[in-house]
Motif scaffolding. Sequence first.
Motif, PDB file in Angstrom:
ATOM      1  N   VAL A 284     -58.007 -16.525   4.861  1.00  0.00           N
ATOM      2  CA  VAL A 284     -58.086 -15.089   4.614  1.00  0.00           C
ATOM      3  C   VAL A 284     -56.690 -14.534   4.351  1.00  0.00           C
ATOM      4  N   ALA A 285     -56.560 -13.750   3.290  1.00  0.00           N
ATOM      5  CA  ALA A 285     -55.321 -13.036   2.981  1.00  0.00           C
ATOM      6  C   ALA A 285     -55.624 -11.547   2.997  1.00  0.00           C
ATOM      7  N   THR A 286     -54.745 -10.750   3.608  1.00  0.00           N
ATOM      8  CA  THR A 286     -54.966  -9.307   3.699  1.00  0.00           C
ATOM      9  C   THR A 286     -53.849  -8.546   2.992  1.00  0.00           C
ATOM     10  N   THR A 287     -54.127  -7.280   2.672  1.00  0.00           N
ATOM     11  CA  THR A 287     -53.142  -6.415   2.038  1.00  0.00           C
ATOM     12  C   THR A 287     -52.878  -5.210   2.930  1.00  0.00           C
ATOM     13  N   GLU A 288     -51.780  -4.520   2.662  1.00  0.00           N
ATOM     14  CA  GLU A 288     -51.448  -3.317   3.425  1.00  0.00           C
ATOM     15  C   GLU A 288     -52.474  -2.216   3.218  1.00  0.00           C
TER      16      GLU A 288
ATOM     17  N   ALA B 186     -61.635  -7.505   6.615  1.00  0.00           N
ATOM     18  CA  ALA B 186     -61.097  -8.685   7.292  1.00  0.00           C
ATOM     19  C   ALA B 186     -62.201  -9.490   7.967  1.00  0.00           C
ATOM     20  N   ALA B 187     -63.143  -8.788   8.590  1.00  0.00           N
ATOM     21  CA  ALA B 187     -64.257  -9.484   9.250  1.00  0.00           C
ATOM     22  C   ALA B 187     -65.152 -10.174   8.227  1.00  0.00           C
ATOM     23  N   GLN B 188     -65.415  -9.492   7.114  1.00  0.00           N
ATOM     24  CA  GLN B 188     -66.253 -10.086   6.073  1.00  0.00           C
ATOM     25  C   GLN B 188     -65.593 -11.307   5.446  1.00  0.00           C
ATOM     26  N   ALA B 189     -64.316 -11.173   5.102  1.00  0.00           N
ATOM     27  CA  ALA B 189     -63.606 -12.307   4.515  1.00  0.00           C
ATOM     28  C   ALA B 189     -63.531 -13.458   5.505  1.00  0.00           C
TER      29      ALA B 189
ATOM     30  N   TRP C 138     -66.986 -15.213   5.589  1.00  0.00           N
ATOM     31  CA  TRP C 138     -67.243 -16.057   4.421  1.00  0.00           C
ATOM     32  C   TRP C 138     -66.301 -17.254   4.362  1.00  0.00           C
ATOM     33  N   ALA C 139     -65.069 -17.098   4.844  1.00  0.00           N
ATOM     34  CA  ALA C 139     -64.173 -18.253   4.911  1.00  0.00           C
ATOM     35  C   ALA C 139     -64.724 -19.303   5.871  1.00  0.00           C
ATOM     36  N   GLY C 140     -65.396 -18.851   6.921  1.00  0.00           N
ATOM     37  CA  GLY C 140     -66.031 -19.788   7.832  1.00  0.00           C
ATOM     38  C   GLY C 140     -67.210 -20.511   7.210  1.00  0.00           C
ATOM     39  N   VAL C 141     -67.840 -19.875   6.224  1.00  0.00           N
ATOM     40  CA  VAL C 141     -68.999 -20.471   5.561  1.00  0.00           C
ATOM     41  C   VAL C 141     -68.579 -21.423   4.449  1.00  0.00           C
TER      42      VAL C 141
ATOM     43  N   TRP D 274     -85.281 -21.868  -2.729  1.00  0.00           N
ATOM     44  CA  TRP D 274     -84.103 -21.370  -2.028  1.00  0.00           C
ATOM     45  C   TRP D 274     -84.497 -20.360  -0.953  1.00  0.00           C
ATOM     46  N   TRP D 275     -83.570 -20.161  -0.044  1.00  0.00           N
ATOM     47  CA  TRP D 275     -83.696 -19.141   0.983  1.00  0.00           C
ATOM     48  C   TRP D 275     -82.929 -17.901   0.541  1.00  0.00           C
ATOM     49  N   VAL D 276     -83.449 -16.722   0.860  1.00  0.00           N
ATOM     50  CA  VAL D 276     -82.718 -15.476   0.659  1.00  0.00           C
ATOM     51  C   VAL D 276     -82.218 -15.020   2.026  1.00  0.00           C
ATOM     52  N   LEU D 277     -80.915 -14.802   2.119  1.00  0.00           N
ATOM     53  CA  LEU D 277     -80.299 -14.398   3.372  1.00  0.00           C
ATOM     54  C   LEU D 277     -79.411 -13.186   3.139  1.00  0.00           C
ATOM     55  N   ALA D 278     -78.871 -12.627   4.217  1.00  0.00           N
ATOM     56  CA  ALA D 278     -77.905 -11.544   4.122  1.00  0.00           C
ATOM     57  C   ALA D 278     -76.748 -11.845   5.049  1.00  0.00           C
ATOM     58  N   ASP D 279     -75.530 -11.486   4.611  1.00  0.00           N
ATOM     59  CA  ASP D 279     -74.355 -11.700   5.452  1.00  0.00           C
ATOM     60  C   ASP D 279     -74.269 -10.578   6.502  1.00  0.00           C
ATOM     61  N   PRO D 280     -73.262 -10.562   7.357  1.00  0.00           N
ATOM     62  CA  PRO D 280     -73.216  -9.563   8.437  1.00  0.00           C
ATOM     63  C   PRO D 280     -73.205  -8.102   7.987  1.00  0.00           C
ATOM     64  N   GLU D 281     -72.820  -7.823   6.747  1.00  0.00           N
ATOM     65  CA  GLU D 281     -72.873  -6.444   6.262  1.00  0.00           C
ATOM     66  C   GLU D 281     -74.076  -6.194   5.362  1.00  0.00           C
ATOM     67  N   GLY D 282     -75.006  -7.156   5.320  1.00  0.00           N
ATOM     68  CA  GLY D 282     -76.247  -6.962   4.590  1.00  0.00           C
ATOM     69  C   GLY D 282     -76.232  -7.358   3.137  1.00  0.00           C
ATOM     70  N   ASN D 283     -75.159  -7.973   2.655  1.00  0.00           N
ATOM     71  CA  ASN D 283     -75.116  -8.428   1.259  1.00  0.00           C
ATOM     72  C   ASN D 283     -76.037  -9.626   1.071  1.00  0.00           C
ATOM     73  N   GLU D 284     -77.012  -9.472   0.182  1.00  0.00           N
ATOM     74  CA  GLU D 284     -77.963 -10.542  -0.047  1.00  0.00           C
ATOM     75  C   GLU D 284     -77.321 -11.714  -0.791  1.00  0.00           C
TER      76      GLU D 284
END
Length: 234
Positions: free
Chosen positions: A147-151, A133-136, A139-142, A214-224
């Motif tokens: 965001v849609a979640t499942t059970e 949920a935090a990751q989605a 990225w939705a903010g970016v 280009w720039w190489v970055l990582a999201d909050p969980e480290g995904n490049e």
Amino acid sequence: MIARFKDLCIDAADAHRLGAFWAANLDADLVDTGDGDTRIDPRATATKAESIWVNTVPEPRTGKTRVHLDLRLAEPEPAALLAASARLVREPDAEINWWVLADPEGNQFCAFPPREGTRPGVFELVVDSADPAAQAGWWAGVVGGRVATTEEGAASVVGAAGFPWDHWVFDPVPERKTVKNRMHWDVDLTGPVPTALIAAGATLLREPTDTTRWWVLADPEGNEFCAFPSRPNQ
């Protein structure tokens, strides 16, 4: 929205061999980019964002693939994929109704049976996540969207700018990311530099050089991921 989805990239020991596998199974043309890399251009495509770049890298794949594709099959079973040198990892069982396969370099992906009203090919990009949920939400903010979640704990970004497939899913897993992803996505910035991305929580890994723009970055969980500067008329 401070960026939009641009395309997907896969690391490879042999970009021509791996690119040929994916091109054949996605009804796509394989383009030799002239620098040791290849690009997979699906023939029935509505946007350039469906292209997949296959980049030659020196390091081998290690560990589980934390980013993978889900495919919709044209036939009831993945016989064509297996004949094309995919490896069967797991068959449908009491827990799942799809096949888990691996491409010629060991990257896992999922193959789902046909469904009325859908076309064969990629329909989901799936990312392993400690906090979906935090990751989605990040990225939705970016890239915009909601965001849609499942059970079951998965979360998806719906309506992301530029995203070409049906679902961008963050799937809950217990293990944390420890090695570089073999698959990553690129984004086009809405501005000339990634200042807003970094302010939002991205980590800067590498700046543009004389040979890369280009720039190489990582999201909050480290995904490049790679961020490209805005282009005229973008």
